[in-house]
Design an enzyme around this catalytic site. Structure first.
Site, mmCIF file in Angstrom:
data_model
loop_
_atom_site.group_PDB
_atom_site.id
_atom_site.type_symbol
_atom_site.label_atom_id
_atom_site.label_comp_id
_atom_site.label_asym_id
_atom_site.label_seq_id
_atom_site.Cartn_x
_atom_site.Cartn_y
_atom_site.Cartn_z
ATOM 1 N N MET A 30 6.790 33.803 -46.546
ATOM 2 C CA MET A 30 7.769 34.763 -46.021
ATOM 3 C C MET A 30 8.785 34.036 -45.131
ATOM 4 O O MET A 30 9.515 34.675 -44.370
ATOM 5 C CB MET A 30 7.056 35.868 -45.242
ATOM 6 C CG MET A 30 6.124 36.681 -46.155
ATOM 7 S SD MET A 30 5.799 38.335 -45.567
ATOM 8 C CE MET A 30 4.986 37.982 -44.029
ATOM 9 N N ASN A 35 4.733 23.701 -39.975
ATOM 10 C CA ASN A 35 3.970 22.648 -40.669
ATOM 11 C C ASN A 35 2.839 23.183 -41.538
ATOM 12 O O ASN A 35 2.383 22.484 -42.441
ATOM 13 C CB ASN A 35 3.416 21.642 -39.658
ATOM 14 C CG ASN A 35 4.490 20.655 -39.252
ATOM 15 O OD1 ASN A 35 5.475 20.488 -39.983
ATOM 16 N ND2 ASN A 35 4.319 20.026 -38.099
ATOM 17 N N GLY A 36 2.366 24.400 -41.260
ATOM 18 C CA GLY A 36 1.349 25.004 -42.122
ATOM 19 C C GLY A 36 1.918 25.211 -43.524
ATOM 20 O O GLY A 36 1.339 24.766 -44.528
ATOM 21 N N HIS A 37 3.071 25.869 -43.585
ATOM 22 C CA HIS A 37 3.722 26.077 -44.889
ATOM 23 C C HIS A 37 4.030 24.734 -45.552
ATOM 24 O O HIS A 37 3.827 24.559 -46.755
ATOM 25 C CB HIS A 37 5.056 26.810 -44.718
ATOM 26 C CG HIS A 37 4.964 28.174 -44.117
ATOM 27 N ND1 HIS A 37 5.435 28.464 -42.866
ATOM 28 C CD2 HIS A 37 4.472 29.336 -44.609
ATOM 29 C CE1 HIS A 37 5.254 29.752 -42.605
ATOM 30 N NE2 HIS A 37 4.660 30.304 -43.644
HETATM 31 P P1 AMP Z 1 3.332 33.537 -44.725
HETATM 32 O O1 AMP Z 1 4.725 33.005 -44.709
HETATM 33 O O2 AMP Z 1 2.793 33.858 -43.369
HETATM 34 O O3 AMP Z 1 3.157 34.652 -45.724
HETATM 35 O O4 AMP Z 1 2.413 32.346 -45.234
HETATM 36 C C1 AMP Z 1 2.654 31.714 -46.473
HETATM 37 C C2 AMP Z 1 1.481 30.838 -46.803
HETATM 38 O O5 AMP Z 1 1.311 29.850 -45.788
HETATM 39 C C3 AMP Z 1 0.151 31.618 -46.876
HETATM 40 O O6 AMP Z 1 -0.619 31.121 -47.961
HETATM 41 C C4 AMP Z 1 -0.490 31.302 -45.550
HETATM 42 O O7 AMP Z 1 -1.901 31.383 -45.556
HETATM 43 C C5 AMP Z 1 -0.039 29.860 -45.345
HETATM 44 N N1 AMP Z 1 -0.119 29.507 -43.921
HETATM 45 C C6 AMP Z 1 0.318 30.234 -42.872
HETATM 46 N N2 AMP Z 1 0.006 29.614 -41.706
HETATM 47 C C7 AMP Z 1 -0.657 28.478 -42.044
HETATM 48 C C8 AMP Z 1 -1.264 27.416 -41.291
HETATM 49 N N3 AMP Z 1 -1.248 27.407 -39.961
HETATM 50 N N4 AMP Z 1 -1.859 26.398 -41.971
HETATM 51 C C9 AMP Z 1 -1.886 26.397 -43.335
HETATM 52 N N5 AMP Z 1 -1.343 27.376 -44.099
HETATM 53 C C10 AMP Z 1 -0.738 28.401 -43.469
#
Ligand code: AMP
Length: 280
Positions: A30, A35-37
């Site tokens: 989204m 860094n997670g993404h």
């Molecule tokens: P979002 O933008 O929040 O919908 O997240 C997109 C993807 O990134 C999803 O698969 C989340 O689980 C993953 N994600 C979000 N935060 C983290 C994080 N801290 N470490 C690893 N992956 C993450």
């Protein structure tokens, strides 16, 4: 990096790649990337020839209007980060491109009881919205491999179930949680925490690690009680749930089991934070 806002132009491009027998890896997000993404993009890069990332703030998975309204959307910076991470394609559609007129939602009924607990219980309709958009994105991108974060543990189970039902030739990859130096799981919502809330927020990790470090047949119940107290004693945190559960069914344990998952959700001011750790 190629940028597409329309479904047909994206599909045309990917058709060409598929014809060359190239493996397509897909990372749905989204936006407001951290860094997670970017770690998901890097995993995709290691396994696939073409890395597609989507940025779409999906209205049907929000059950709080303010959360949707204030969700950060720094698209210029996101594009820069994706280019640096080596992403090949960004799909950034408008809501009308994904939903047409209206906001129809699929139903998550009959997915199993694991979907009804935790986030499913606390955010009614959330997983209906997740299933709707992930299904639509998979139909559009037709990836070989998809990459999701363990950070959204229950969402990973939901997507695995969707794949088992409708997309048998997609391989699912669950990627580790990227954390700030003090342990707070990275999240797009963290930028909305004020200084005091940000300081309180790392207590989630402290509580989860307390359980992980005391995960024995003798200590497990005390460890869960202590973790709950750690959160409840912090005046800035409002505990939504702390559950230690079976890793596949998410049913709360009523006896010690070696393999389990500890999941937590907390409201910190206006911001909802979730985190989890695998045990055993
Ligand atoms: P979002 O933008 O929040 O919908 O997240 C997109 C993807 O990134 C999803 O698969 C989340 O689980 C993953 N994600 C979000 N935060 C983290 C994080 N801290 N470490 C690893 N992956 C993450």
């Amino acid at each position: 990096m190629k940028l597409y806002q329309g479904i047909h132009s994206l599909q045309n491009y990917l058709k060409g790649k598929r014809a060359q027998n190239l493996q397509i890896g897909f990372v749905p997000t989204m936006g407001a990337l951290h860094n997670g993404h970017l770690s998901l993009v890097k995993f995709a890069h290691q396994k696939c020839d073409v890395v597609v990332c989507s940025i779409f703030v999906n209205p049907t998975q929000f059950n709080n209007e303010k959360d949707l309204e204030f969700y950060p959307r720094p698209i210029k910076n996101d594009i820069k980060l994706l280019v640096e991470a080596g992403c090949h394609v960004l799909f950034h559609p408008q809501t009308s491109e994904m939903y047409g007129s209206g906001l129809h939602k699929d139903s998550s009924a009959n997915y199993g009881s694991f979907i009804e607990v935790l986030e499913g219980a606390h955010r009614p309709g959330h997983f209906d919205g997740v299933i709707t958009i992930v299904k639509r994105l998979f139909e559009i991108v037709e990836p070989n491999e998809v990459f999701f974060g363990q950070k959204d543990y229950q969402q990973c189970l939901v997507v695995k179930k969707l794949i088992a039902r409708n997309f048998r030739n997609i391989s699912f990859n669950q990627c580790v949680i990227e954390r700030e130096p003090d342990g707070l799981a990275m999240s797009s919502r963290n930028v909305r925490l004020n200084i005091a809330e940000r300081e309180a927020a790392n207590t989630l990790y402290t509580a989860l690690m307390h359980i992980k470090n005391n995960w024995t047949r003798q200590n497990w119940l005390n460890a869960i009680s202590k973790a709950r107290a750690i959160i409840e004693n912090n005046p800035l945190l409002n505990l939504a749930y702390l559950s230690v559960a079976h890793p596949a069914t998410l049913q709360q344990l009523n006896a010690f089991e070696e393999k389990a998952v500890a999941l937590i959700a907390v409201n910190c001011g206006e911001i909802r934070l979730i985190d989890n750790v695998l045990l055993g």
